[in-house]
Scaffold this motif. Structure first.
Motif, PDB file in Angstrom:
ATOM      1  N   THR A  36       3.014 -28.110 -17.169  1.00 18.94           N
ATOM      2  CA  THR A  36       2.758 -26.952 -16.317  1.00 18.94           C
ATOM      3  C   THR A  36       2.376 -25.738 -17.152  1.00 18.94           C
ATOM      4  OG1 THR A  36       4.387 -27.784 -14.724  1.00 18.94           O
ATOM      5  CG2 THR A  36       3.700 -25.501 -14.482  1.00 18.94           C
ATOM      6  N   GLU A  37       3.087 -25.524 -18.266  1.00 17.52           N
ATOM      7  CA  GLU A  37       2.780 -24.397 -19.144  1.00 17.52           C
ATOM      8  C   GLU A  37       1.396 -24.554 -19.771  1.00 17.52           C
ATOM      9  OE1 GLU A  37       2.791 -21.025 -21.487  1.00 17.52           O
ATOM     10  OE2 GLU A  37       4.008 -21.548 -19.739  1.00 17.52           O
ATOM     11  N   LEU A  38       1.075 -25.758 -20.269  1.00 18.29           N
ATOM     12  CA  LEU A  38      -0.240 -25.984 -20.873  1.00 18.29           C
ATOM     13  C   LEU A  38      -1.344 -25.806 -19.835  1.00 18.29           C
ATOM     14  CD1 LEU A  38      -2.060 -26.848 -23.198  1.00 18.29           C
ATOM     15  CD2 LEU A  38      -1.567 -29.239 -22.614  1.00 18.29           C
ATOM     16  N   TYR A  39      -1.107 -26.285 -18.632  1.00 18.55           N
ATOM     17  CA  TYR A  39      -2.096 -26.152 -17.555  1.00 18.55           C
ATOM     18  C   TYR A  39      -2.431 -24.677 -17.285  1.00 18.55           C
ATOM     19  CZ  TYR A  39      -3.389 -25.351 -12.682  1.00 18.55           C
ATOM     20  OH  TYR A  39      -3.965 -24.869 -11.542  1.00 18.55           O
ATOM     21  N   THR A  40      -1.411 -23.817 -17.187  1.00 15.27           N
ATOM     22  CA  THR A  40      -1.683 -22.400 -16.910  1.00 15.27           C
ATOM     23  C   THR A  40      -2.461 -21.753 -18.052  1.00 15.27           C
ATOM     24  OG1 THR A  40       0.490 -21.739 -17.802  1.00 15.27           O
ATOM     25  CG2 THR A  40       0.342 -22.138 -15.433  1.00 15.27           C
ATOM     26  N   ARG A  41      -2.190 -22.182 -19.276  1.00 12.71           N
ATOM     27  CA  ARG A  41      -2.936 -21.643 -20.416  1.00 12.71           C
ATOM     28  C   ARG A  41      -4.414 -22.050 -20.349  1.00 12.71           C
ATOM     29  NH1 ARG A  41       0.404 -20.821 -25.595  1.00 12.71           N
ATOM     30  NH2 ARG A  41       2.494 -20.390 -24.818  1.00 12.71           N
ATOM     31  N   LEU A  42      -4.659 -23.283 -19.967  1.00 14.58           N
ATOM     32  CA  LEU A  42      -6.039 -23.758 -19.863  1.00 14.58           C
ATOM     33  C   LEU A  42      -6.794 -22.998 -18.773  1.00 14.58           C
ATOM     34  CD1 LEU A  42      -5.355 -27.583 -20.208  1.00 14.58           C
ATOM     35  CD2 LEU A  42      -6.683 -26.204 -21.812  1.00 14.58           C
ATOM     36  N   ILE A  43      -6.147 -22.768 -17.630  1.00  8.04           N
ATOM     37  CA  ILE A  43      -6.809 -22.039 -16.547  1.00  8.04           C
ATOM     38  C   ILE A  43      -7.090 -20.603 -16.967  1.00  8.04           C
ATOM     39  CG2 ILE A  43      -6.543 -21.152 -14.204  1.00  8.04           C
ATOM     40  CD1 ILE A  43      -7.187 -24.085 -14.287  1.00  8.04           C
ATOM     41  N   ARG A  44      -6.106 -19.967 -17.628  1.00  5.04           N
ATOM     42  CA  ARG A  44      -6.345 -18.590 -18.098  1.00  5.04           C
ATOM     43  C   ARG A  44      -7.527 -18.548 -19.061  1.00  5.04           C
ATOM     44  NH1 ARG A  44      -0.611 -18.286 -18.591  1.00  5.04           N
ATOM     45  NH2 ARG A  44      -0.770 -18.394 -20.859  1.00  5.04           N
ATOM     46  N   GLU A  45      -7.606 -19.538 -19.933  1.00  8.33           N
ATOM     47  CA  GLU A  45      -8.713 -19.589 -20.882  1.00  8.33           C
ATOM     48  C   GLU A  45     -10.036 -19.800 -20.142  1.00  8.33           C
ATOM     49  OE1 GLU A  45     -10.886 -19.487 -24.300  1.00  8.33           O
ATOM     50  OE2 GLU A  45      -8.767 -18.984 -24.048  1.00  8.33           O
ATOM     51  N   SER A  54      -6.461  -6.728 -12.377  1.00  2.00           N
ATOM     52  CA  SER A  54      -5.673  -7.541 -13.301  1.00  2.00           C
ATOM     53  C   SER A  54      -5.257  -8.810 -12.589  1.00  2.00           C
ATOM     54  CB  SER A  54      -4.426  -6.775 -13.764  1.00  2.00           C
ATOM     55  OG  SER A  54      -3.557  -6.531 -12.665  1.00  2.00           O
ATOM     56  N   TYR A  55      -5.062  -9.853 -13.357  1.00  2.00           N
ATOM     57  CA  TYR A  55      -4.525 -11.081 -12.783  1.00  2.00           C
ATOM     58  C   TYR A  55      -3.678 -11.766 -13.835  1.00  2.00           C
ATOM     59  CZ  TYR A  55      -6.512 -15.224 -15.039  1.00  2.00           C
ATOM     60  OH  TYR A  55      -6.751 -16.246 -15.916  1.00  2.00           O
ATOM     61  N   ASP A  56      -2.736 -12.559 -13.363  1.00  2.00           N
ATOM     62  CA  ASP A  56      -1.923 -13.339 -14.290  1.00  2.00           C
ATOM     63  C   ASP A  56      -1.570 -14.651 -13.615  1.00  2.00           C
ATOM     64  OD1 ASP A  56      -0.382 -13.681 -16.767  1.00  2.00           O
ATOM     65  OD2 ASP A  56       1.342 -13.694 -15.423  1.00  2.00           O
ATOM     66  N   LEU A  57      -1.600 -15.708 -14.381  1.00  2.00           N
ATOM     67  CA  LEU A  57      -1.162 -17.022 -13.917  1.00  2.00           C
ATOM     68  C   LEU A  57      -0.142 -17.524 -14.923  1.00  2.00           C
ATOM     69  CD1 LEU A  57      -1.733 -19.295 -11.761  1.00  2.00           C
ATOM     70  CD2 LEU A  57      -3.106 -20.381 -13.549  1.00  2.00           C
ATOM     71  N   SER A  58       1.088 -17.686 -14.483  1.00  2.00           N
ATOM     72  CA  SER A  58       2.154 -18.090 -15.391  1.00  2.00           C
ATOM     73  C   SER A  58       2.935 -19.246 -14.797  1.00  2.00           C
ATOM     74  CB  SER A  58       3.095 -16.911 -15.669  1.00  2.00           C
ATOM     75  OG  SER A  58       3.645 -16.427 -14.457  1.00  2.00           O
ATOM     76  N   SER A  59       3.481 -20.066 -15.680  1.00  2.00           N
ATOM     77  CA  SER A  59       4.297 -21.192 -15.226  1.00  2.00           C
ATOM     78  C   SER A  59       5.713 -20.714 -14.943  1.00  2.00           C
ATOM     79  CB  SER A  59       4.321 -22.284 -16.293  1.00  2.00           C
ATOM     80  OG  SER A  59       4.954 -21.822 -17.475  1.00  2.00           O
ATOM     81  N   THR A  60       6.328 -21.291 -13.919  1.00  4.29           N
ATOM     82  CA  THR A  60       7.722 -21.034 -13.599  1.00  4.29           C
ATOM     83  C   THR A  60       8.411 -22.389 -13.452  1.00  4.29           C
ATOM     84  OG1 THR A  60       7.554 -21.102 -11.175  1.00  4.29           O
ATOM     85  CG2 THR A  60       6.963 -19.023 -12.256  1.00  4.29           C
ATOM     86  N   LYS A  61       9.716 -22.354 -13.294  1.00  2.00           N
ATOM     87  CA  LYS A  61      10.424 -23.614 -13.083  1.00  2.00           C
ATOM     88  C   LYS A  61      10.097 -24.225 -11.724  1.00  2.00           C
ATOM     89  CE  LYS A  61      14.381 -22.517 -16.007  1.00  2.00           C
ATOM     90  NZ  LYS A  61      15.833 -22.301 -16.056  1.00  2.00           N
ATOM     91  N   GLN A  62       9.588 -23.409 -10.821  1.00  2.00           N
ATOM     92  CA  GLN A  62       9.289 -23.895  -9.483  1.00  2.00           C
ATOM     93  C   GLN A  62       7.810 -24.173  -9.250  1.00  2.00           C
ATOM     94  OE1 GLN A  62      11.272 -20.685  -7.205  1.00  2.00           O
ATOM     95  NE2 GLN A  62      12.742 -22.247  -6.580  1.00  2.00           N
TER      96      GLN A  62
END
Length: 727
Positions: free
Chosen positions: A340-349, A364-372
């Protein structure tokens, strides 16, 4: 005199006295300083001698990294403070959209990030700086990177002055002056005095917003000075051959001068065919119409929980949109958590070329991974925010990466996980605390192990699984209508194409609940040169009375603990205590980071200090009780200063406090009703040996001796098997 002033005024809040009284106090104390005639401080604008070479500095950093920095000294830029002509440099070379220098470097897998800009370092001189985070390939081919950098500068020299970029900056500045949150208090005083000292009193309050006619002659004159022979290039990576050691920080470095064919090539560098100046930004807002405010729960069904808050307070044409996309798979195991964390990094990139012009347009926008799941946040001017939401929504399920570019993002993620053991010891202690206190928590080391064999195909398959069942928790706040809020979350849902599921299926943290009289400790050794002690006490559940008392005794003991451990005993620069809520459990913690004392000694001294606080708590609390209560109520009563602050506040009430928007008022009322006797009773129950619930984390630096006694928590997973956890 200054020390006497600090001593006499240290306990006075400046807001408690009129300005005339504050001025009188300062004049009375500082007028005793003798007035001497001194010569003005002057510095030459020429910081470096002329050169016919490229100066290259190789630096061996402590952390694993690969970076290139180009520094070009310039004369003072003070004359451009009103025209803001120099803002073009950062906008053009620091651009990240299609046709930019960074876009080209990423496409060739040479770099992962780039920043650039011209700055007014002092009133005597300025500089132009380019900072690039290189890939392994990029570091090996740094000459190509440098050539394209100077090629882009050549492109700027050959192009007309990009007035449209300057106009966009001016437009955003005008909007910002009207709608940006206003600074106040000491921050504003410091800013105004600094500006006045450097630029005079004229226009001091709005100097940053003034855009007079641009000085195109100065623009091209400055460009002519951006030459290789006037540059210093810093190459930073481990393993380089160096021959000098810096005096103060002991950094290893060497300085060489590049001549010959490569240097001549840089001097004649031409722009790459794929490079271009930034295009006109489509996200610059063209209209700013305000709407009335009325908060309401708009939608609650199997697929969406949508709350809506329309702004009528600030009068700004802005929105803040929260979309928490819940998925049962997001934290179901360590592999999924890492994925999930790697996925959000790829989308941000992948979105980087869109996000940069959006940023320049006040979005501004942000996409971050959470536990949910993943949390998508979009903010800025309402006229353009929905455009950005459409762009992001269409990208969430579409990974469009070459294998080489995937590896760039993936390897950077692995590198951060590998470097985690070298983080500040306080950061590591926080991670250990989470691992101990949460029934399910995946540490950076566990995530590293689980992530070491990911492939691009793995990510694509995971996305399909992640978006098979979802629930969106959303808050739309600001200058938009109810229908626009519904349309926003509806369009996002349509792009996901998921089946709905209950929000209850997403991960729910369960927190350690110790029995009365419990006292456990965990020990570890760090590869860094700072030891750390972290003591945590469970105070109780998160009912309002417990929280109110916790906040009061936290404030009552904080200064004493800091003064005793840091100022008097000088155990370390980082000394802190605090009260915090983890899920529904209230906690009290004490923290010391030290490069001079091992963790066991820190614990022994802190334990004695806490015992003394416990003994004298009534006498310590009594004289400051009313001041603390007043301060807490004042802090909780503060109104948000912007739409984004309001949205953040309501987002917490909406989903963390189950829609209880009166929670802050209820806590204020609980603080008003709390007595000193209730605070003292709860504090003693928290610290006393028979009733306390304590976990102590002792992390020793590599140079410190380790206490030989065994820790009561040696294997955290085995420890968990004998513990009770609750939501």
């Amino acid at each position: 005199i200054f020390n006497n002033f600090c001593a006499s005024e240290s306990n006075i809040n400046s807001g408690d006295f009129p300005l005339d009284e504050l001025e009188k106090r300062v004049r009375d104390l500082f007028s005793k300083i003798p007035k001497n005639t001194v010569k003005p401080f002057l510095v030459s604008e020429k910081l470096m001698s002329e050169s016919s070479t490229l100066r290259l500095v190789l630096v061996n950093p402590v952390k694993e990294m690969r970076a290139l920095q180009i520094h070009i000294p310039l004369p003072s830029q003070e004359a451009q403070v009103r025209s803001k002509t120099n803002s073009i440099f950062g906008m053009a070379m620091g651009d990240e959209s299609a046709g930019s220098l960074l876009s080209l470097l990423k496409a060739e897998n040479l770099a992962t990030s780039l920043s650039a800009g011209l700055s007014e370092d002092t009133r005597f001189y300025g500089s132009f700086n380019i900072g690039i985070e290189l890939t392994e390939k990029g570091f090996a081919n740094y000459e190509q990177v440098l050539e394209w950098c100077f090629g882009y500068i050549r492109l700027m020299k050959q192009s007309e002055f990009p007035r449209y970029l300057w106009e966009e900056n001016k437009t955003m500045s005008q909007i910002g002056e009207r709608y940006a949150p206003k600074e106040e208090g000491s921050d504003l005083a410091i800013k105004l005095s600094s500006t006045a000292n450097q630029h005079g009193l004229e226009d001091v309050e709005r100097l940053e917003y003034i855009y007079t006619e641009p000085d195109t002659h100065h623009y091209f004159e400055t460009l002519e000075q951006l030459q290789p022979e006037k540059s210093v290039v810093f190459m930073m990576a481990q393993g380089q051959k160096t021959n000098q050691v810096e005096k103060y920080y002991r950094s290893e470095y060497s300085v060489t001068e590049e001549r010959g064919a490569f240097f001549e090539k840089l001097k004649k560098a031409q722009p790459h065919p794929k490079l271009a100046l930034p295009k006109s930004n489509p996200f610059i807002p063209s209209e700013n119409t305000l709407l009335p405010e009325q908060p309401i729960l708009l939608v609650k069904n199997a697929q969406t929980t949508l709350w809506y808050l329309q702004d009528t307070e600030f009068g700004h044409p802005k929105v803040t949109l929260y979309f928490h996309i819940l998925s049962p798979t997001a934290y179901s195991n360590v592999r999924n958590a890492s994925m999930t964390e790697l996925y959000t990094r790829l989308i941000r990139e992948q979105l980087n070329e869109y996000s940069y012009p959006a940023l320049m347009a006040g979005l501004s926008y942000d996409l971050s991974s959470t536990k949910q799941g993943v949390l998508l946040t979009i903010g800025g001017y309402s006229a353009s925010a929905m455009k950005l939401l459409q762009v992001v929504s269409r990208t969430l399920k579409k990974i469009d990466f070459s294998e080489e570019n995937f590896q760039t993002v993936y390897q950077k993620y692995l590198l951060e996980l590998k470097n985690f053991p070298f983080s500040a010891s306080t950061t590591i202690s926080r991670e250990v605390s989470r691992t101990i206190n949460l029934e399910v928590y995946f540490s950076p080391q566990e995530q590293l192990t689980a992530s070491e064999s990911f492939s691009l195909e793995d990510v694509k398959q995971y996305i399909h699984t992640f978006y098979s069942r979802n629930h969106i928790q959303s808050l739309c706040c600001g200058n938009l209508s109810a229908e626009q809020a519904k349309q926003a979350v509806s369009s996002l849902w349509q792009e996901l194409g998921s089946k709905p599921c209950s929000s209850e299926l997403a991960h729910q943290d369960r927190v350690l609940w110790l029995s009365a009289g419990s006292d456990f400790n965990y020990k570890g050794t760090l590869p860094t040169n700072n030891s750390c002690l972290r003591i945590e006490y469970t105070v109780g559940t998160d009912d309002l009375q417990t929280q109110a008392a916790s906040l009061i005794f936290d404030q009552a003991i904080r200064n004493y603990f800091y003064t005793e451990m840091r100022t008097k005993q000088m155990l370390g620069y980082v000394v802190f205590s605090g009260s915090y809520l983890r899920e529904r459990v209230q906690n009290l913690f004490f923290l010391i980071q030290s490069g001079t004392h091992p963790a066991q000694e820190l614990f022994q001294r802190a334990d004695l200090c806490l015992a003394e606080i416990n003994t004298n708590f009534d006498a310590m609390l009594a004289p400051q009780f009313e001041d603390i209560r007043h301060s807490l109520i004042e802090e909780l009563s503060k109104k948000p200063k912007s739409i984004s602050e309001k949205a953040q506040k309501f987002y917490g009430f909406t989903f963390d406090k189950e829609g209880d928007f009166l929670y802050a008022q209820k806590l204020i009322e609980a603080i008003r009703k709390t007595t000193p006797e209730e605070v003292a009773k709860l504090f003693r129950k928290t610290l006393d040996a028979k009733s306390r619930r304590r976990v102590t984390i002792l992390l020793n630096a590599q140079q410190h001796s380790v206490d030989e006694t065994k820790a009561s928590i040696q294997d955290i997973k085995a420890f968990h098997q004998q513990c009770t956890f609750d939501k």
